[in-house]
Design a protein around this motif. Structure first.
Motif, PDB file in Angstrom:
ATOM      1  N   LEU A 203       4.881  47.426  24.773  1.00 55.58           N
ATOM      2  CA  LEU A 203       3.757  47.653  23.858  1.00 55.58           C
ATOM      3  C   LEU A 203       3.690  46.516  22.848  1.00 55.58           C
ATOM      4  CD1 LEU A 203       3.839  51.487  23.066  1.00 55.58           C
ATOM      5  CD2 LEU A 203       3.161  50.283  25.150  1.00 55.58           C
ATOM      6  N   GLY A 204       2.486  46.035  22.586  1.00 57.57           N
ATOM      7  CA  GLY A 204       2.344  44.953  21.612  1.00 57.57           C
ATOM      8  C   GLY A 204       1.045  44.207  21.820  1.00 57.57           C
ATOM      9  N   VAL A 205       0.969  43.066  21.155  1.00 61.57           N
ATOM     10  CA  VAL A 205      -0.242  42.247  21.206  1.00 61.57           C
ATOM     11  C   VAL A 205       0.087  40.932  21.915  1.00 61.57           C
ATOM     12  CG1 VAL A 205      -1.982  41.083  19.771  1.00 61.57           C
ATOM     13  CG2 VAL A 205      -1.082  43.316  19.075  1.00 61.57           C
ATOM     14  N   TYR A 206      -0.811  40.503  22.779  1.00 63.59           N
ATOM     15  CA  TYR A 206      -0.593  39.306  23.600  1.00 63.59           C
ATOM     16  C   TYR A 206      -1.830  38.420  23.582  1.00 63.59           C
ATOM     17  CZ  TYR A 206       3.129  42.130  25.746  1.00 63.59           C
ATOM     18  OH  TYR A 206       4.250  42.898  25.961  1.00 63.59           O
ATOM     19  N   SER A 207      -1.605  37.133  23.829  1.00 70.41           N
ATOM     20  CA  SER A 207      -2.753  36.276  24.130  1.00 70.41           C
ATOM     21  C   SER A 207      -2.931  36.263  25.644  1.00 70.41           C
ATOM     22  CB  SER A 207      -2.502  34.845  23.644  1.00 70.41           C
ATOM     23  OG  SER A 207      -1.505  34.239  24.439  1.00 70.41           O
ATOM     24  N   GLY A 208      -4.169  36.018  26.076  1.00 70.15           N
ATOM     25  CA  GLY A 208      -4.395  36.000  27.522  1.00 70.15           C
ATOM     26  C   GLY A 208      -5.783  35.527  27.854  1.00 70.15           C
ATOM     27  N   ARG A 209      -6.247  35.918  29.011  1.00 68.62           N
ATOM     28  CA  ARG A 209      -7.585  35.508  29.477  1.00 68.62           C
ATOM     29  C   ARG A 209      -8.150  36.613  30.360  1.00 68.62           C
ATOM     30  NH1 ARG A 209     -11.179  31.559  29.861  1.00 68.62           N
ATOM     31  NH2 ARG A 209     -10.067  30.459  28.235  1.00 68.62           N
ATOM     32  N   ALA A 210      -9.420  36.928  30.129  1.00 76.87           N
ATOM     33  CA  ALA A 210     -10.094  37.934  30.969  1.00 76.87           C
ATOM     34  C   ALA A 210     -11.143  37.227  31.800  1.00 76.87           C
ATOM     35  CB  ALA A 210     -10.752  38.990  30.088  1.00 76.87           C
ATOM     36  N   THR A 211     -11.133  37.512  33.108  1.00 77.44           N
ATOM     37  CA  THR A 211     -12.098  36.872  34.009  1.00 77.44           C
ATOM     38  C   THR A 211     -12.856  37.944  34.783  1.00 77.44           C
ATOM     39  OG1 THR A 211     -10.625  34.977  34.180  1.00 77.44           O
ATOM     40  CG2 THR A 211     -12.333  35.157  35.866  1.00 77.44           C
ATOM     41  N   PHE A 212     -14.188  37.782  34.808  1.00 75.78           N
ATOM     42  CA  PHE A 212     -15.069  38.728  35.513  1.00 75.78           C
ATOM     43  C   PHE A 212     -15.744  37.986  36.657  1.00 75.78           C
ATOM     44  CE2 PHE A 212     -14.621  39.801  31.128  1.00 75.78           C
ATOM     45  CZ  PHE A 212     -14.423  41.171  31.129  1.00 75.78           C
ATOM     46  N   GLN A 213     -16.109  38.755  37.693  1.00 77.71           N
ATOM     47  CA  GLN A 213     -16.697  38.085  38.853  1.00 77.71           C
ATOM     48  C   GLN A 213     -17.999  37.342  38.503  1.00 77.71           C
ATOM     49  OE1 GLN A 213     -16.866  40.577  42.340  1.00 77.71           O
ATOM     50  NE2 GLN A 213     -15.743  38.893  43.313  1.00 77.71           N
ATOM     51  N   ASN A 214     -18.885  38.047  37.769  1.00 77.02           N
ATOM     52  CA  ASN A 214     -20.180  37.415  37.472  1.00 77.02           C
ATOM     53  C   ASN A 214     -20.449  37.283  35.989  1.00 77.02           C
ATOM     54  OD1 ASN A 214     -20.906  37.241  40.228  1.00 77.02           O
ATOM     55  ND2 ASN A 214     -21.301  39.449  40.193  1.00 77.02           N
TER      56      ASN A 214
ATOM     57  N   GLN B  85     -10.025  40.717  35.749  1.00 79.33           N
ATOM     58  CA  GLN B  85      -8.639  40.241  35.928  1.00 79.33           C
ATOM     59  C   GLN B  85      -8.159  39.847  34.541  1.00 79.33           C
ATOM     60  OE1 GLN B  85      -8.213  37.024  38.665  1.00 79.33           O
ATOM     61  NE2 GLN B  85      -8.483  38.343  40.435  1.00 79.33           N
ATOM     62  N   LEU B  86      -7.113  40.500  34.072  1.00 77.61           N
ATOM     63  CA  LEU B  86      -6.619  40.229  32.720  1.00 77.61           C
ATOM     64  C   LEU B  86      -5.248  39.554  32.814  1.00 77.61           C
ATOM     65  CD1 LEU B  86      -7.305  40.654  29.719  1.00 77.61           C
ATOM     66  CD2 LEU B  86      -6.007  42.791  29.814  1.00 77.61           C
ATOM     67  N   GLU B  87      -5.212  38.276  32.427  1.00 77.04           N
ATOM     68  CA  GLU B  87      -3.953  37.512  32.466  1.00 77.04           C
ATOM     69  C   GLU B  87      -3.234  37.631  31.131  1.00 77.04           C
ATOM     70  OE1 GLU B  87      -4.894  33.406  32.998  1.00 77.04           O
ATOM     71  OE2 GLU B  87      -5.783  33.732  34.966  1.00 77.04           O
ATOM     72  N   PHE B  88      -1.914  37.686  31.197  1.00 76.29           N
ATOM     73  CA  PHE B  88      -1.100  37.711  29.980  1.00 76.29           C
ATOM     74  C   PHE B  88      -0.429  36.348  29.820  1.00 76.29           C
ATOM     75  CE2 PHE B  88      -1.014  42.178  28.701  1.00 76.29           C
ATOM     76  CZ  PHE B  88      -1.695  42.748  29.768  1.00 76.29           C
ATOM     77  N   HIS B  89      -0.646  35.713  28.656  1.00 72.66           N
ATOM     78  CA  HIS B  89      -0.065  34.385  28.453  1.00 72.66           C
ATOM     79  C   HIS B  89       1.143  34.404  27.517  1.00 72.66           C
ATOM     80  CE1 HIS B  89      -4.086  32.264  29.723  1.00 72.66           C
ATOM     81  NE2 HIS B  89      -3.534  32.979  30.683  1.00 72.66           N
ATOM     82  N   GLN B  90       0.955  34.969  26.318  1.00 66.35           N
ATOM     83  CA  GLN B  90       2.080  34.919  25.356  1.00 66.35           C
ATOM     84  C   GLN B  90       2.156  36.174  24.516  1.00 66.35           C
ATOM     85  OE1 GLN B  90       3.078  31.444  23.256  1.00 66.35           O
ATOM     86  NE2 GLN B  90       1.888  30.115  24.568  1.00 66.35           N
ATOM     87  N   TRP B  91       3.382  36.504  24.167  1.00 66.64           N
ATOM     88  CA  TRP B  91       3.637  37.584  23.212  1.00 66.64           C
ATOM     89  C   TRP B  91       3.181  37.138  21.837  1.00 66.64           C
ATOM     90  CZ3 TRP B  91       5.130  42.470  22.408  1.00 66.64           C
ATOM     91  CH2 TRP B  91       5.658  42.820  21.169  1.00 66.64           C
TER      92      TRP B  91
END
Ligand code: FMN
Ligand code: ADP
Length: 322
Positions: free
Chosen positions: A216-227, A267-273
């Motif tokens: 549990l916590g907060v992360y940086s990341g990236r969200a990608t959608f098909q369109n 698609q939700l990528e996790f990069h850093q805590w």
């Protein structure tokens, strides 16, 4: 007669750098043998049949696993249901089945491969059976990686699960050579986000129920959608303690996005805590912190565009870490 193939069998969960090496060797063999590369894998995990209480959480779903394996060179990915009848085969009988079905020219595995009833089959036995059934056995050595704290570990699905459990998503990325990623659908939340200036996409947790969930916590990341594009994301995994909610929620505020994203696949990528979740004394305090989180994530995301992540810098082929 079945055309000859290059085969490898395993769970391939998380498709880490050890798995990549197997696929890279398979591509090499395929060129020289004019044969198809067939990856044979299981879904669900065999442990869910053998010892359900010990069945591990998944690092990626079957679709994603197949897509990554094909991206790495597999021509076909065959999923087997881990039925007792198959798992209880003696190693010799299991090999006969695979030979009849796939006619392998080469069978490639990692050096810790075990197969057949009670995991009795090992590399040595596979090599003996290879001679008997006329296939080559190629053993790929351990793949070691250096984590961000300079700790050297052997790449494995279990170390990735452990790292994710600790919130160490940047280290998991080093082992997988790809960010840890959820695939889900955007569902309705409490509709509070928009009222505090931080709307969030809420992920459908039903689709992630067998999935490894980061601490549990907060992360940086990236969200990608098909369109609907791709956005830097401030991700929160938690129970929204400021609001006294007890239910787990996985959500993300997307930077520089103002779209209706309900029902979209993401698609939700996790990069850093980034930090732990806190019960803030007021919504004003929460808002002030969210502003700081977003600024930090904006800076991180800019920096990552400018230079490759530490994951890419540190990834090393096996044997270079001694
Ligand atoms: C980056 C980020 C960090 C968050 N951190 C906390 C936190 O520390 N404590 C908390 O109670 N809620 C936290 N939240 C959750 C917010 O309370 C939540 O987004 C808000 O209640 C809106 O929920 P809704 O999308 O269901 O409307 C965070 C949300 C985001 C996006
Ligand atoms: N920058 C953004 N980040 C996340 N969602 C956004 C953003 N801009 C618009 N939205 C939309 O707003 C919705 C989230 O608003 P919110 O008030 O948090 O409602 P909910 O609680 O239903 O998630 C998202 O599902 C999406 O459709």
């Amino acid at each position: 007669m079945t055309p000859r193939s290059i085969i490898t069998i395993g769970n391939f969960d998380g498709v880490h750098c050890g798995h990549r090496q197997i696929l890279s060797r398979a591509s090499h063999w395929a060129k020289n043998n004019d044969a198809q590369i067939i990856v044979i894998t299981f879904d669900p995990h065999p442990m869910s049949v053998l010892k359900p209480e010990l069945a591990p959480q998944r690092l990626c779903n079957a679709n994603r696993r197949e897509a990554i394996l094909k991206d790495l060179g597999a021509d076909e990915v065959h999923f087997y249901k881990p039925e007792k009848q198959l798992l209880q085969l003696e190693p010799e009988d299991f090999v006969v089945q695979m030979v009849e079905r796939y006619n392998p020219a080469v069978w490639i595995e990692g050096d810790d491969f075990h197969f057949g009833k009670n995991r009795r089959g090992n590399i040595q036995l596979l090599q003996e059976l290879g001679q008997q059934h006329q296939f080559e056995v190629d053993i790929v050595p351990t793949c070691d990686v250096t984590l961000t704290n300079c700790h050297i570990v052997r790449a494995s699905s279990s170390i990735i699960r452990w790292l994710i459990e600790q919130g160490r998503v940047a280290d998991a990325r080093i082992v997988m050579q790809r960010p840890f990623t959820f695939e889900s659908v955007v569902v309705q939340g409490e509709k509070v986000g928009r009222t505090i200036g931080f709307p969030t996409i809420n992920l459908d947790l039903e689709l992630l129920k067998d999935h490894q969930i980061p601490k549990l916590g907060v992360y940086s990341g990236r969200a990608t959608f098909q369109n609907s594009g791709s956005y830097a994301a401030a991700i929160s995994i938690g129970i929204k303690p400021t609001f006294g909610i007890k239910q787990l929620c996985i959500e993300a505020h997307l930077l520089d996005c103002n779209k209706d994203l309900y029902s979209q696949q993401v698609q939700l990528e996790f990069h850093q805590w980034i930090r732990d979740q806190y019960p803030f004394p007021s919504i004003q305090h929460l808002k002030a912190q969210l502003k700081r989180d977003v600024q930090q994530i904006r800076n991180l995301s800019k920096a990552q565009h400018d230079q490759p992540m530490i994951a890419e810098i540190l990834k090393q082929p096996s044997g270079m870490n001694a």
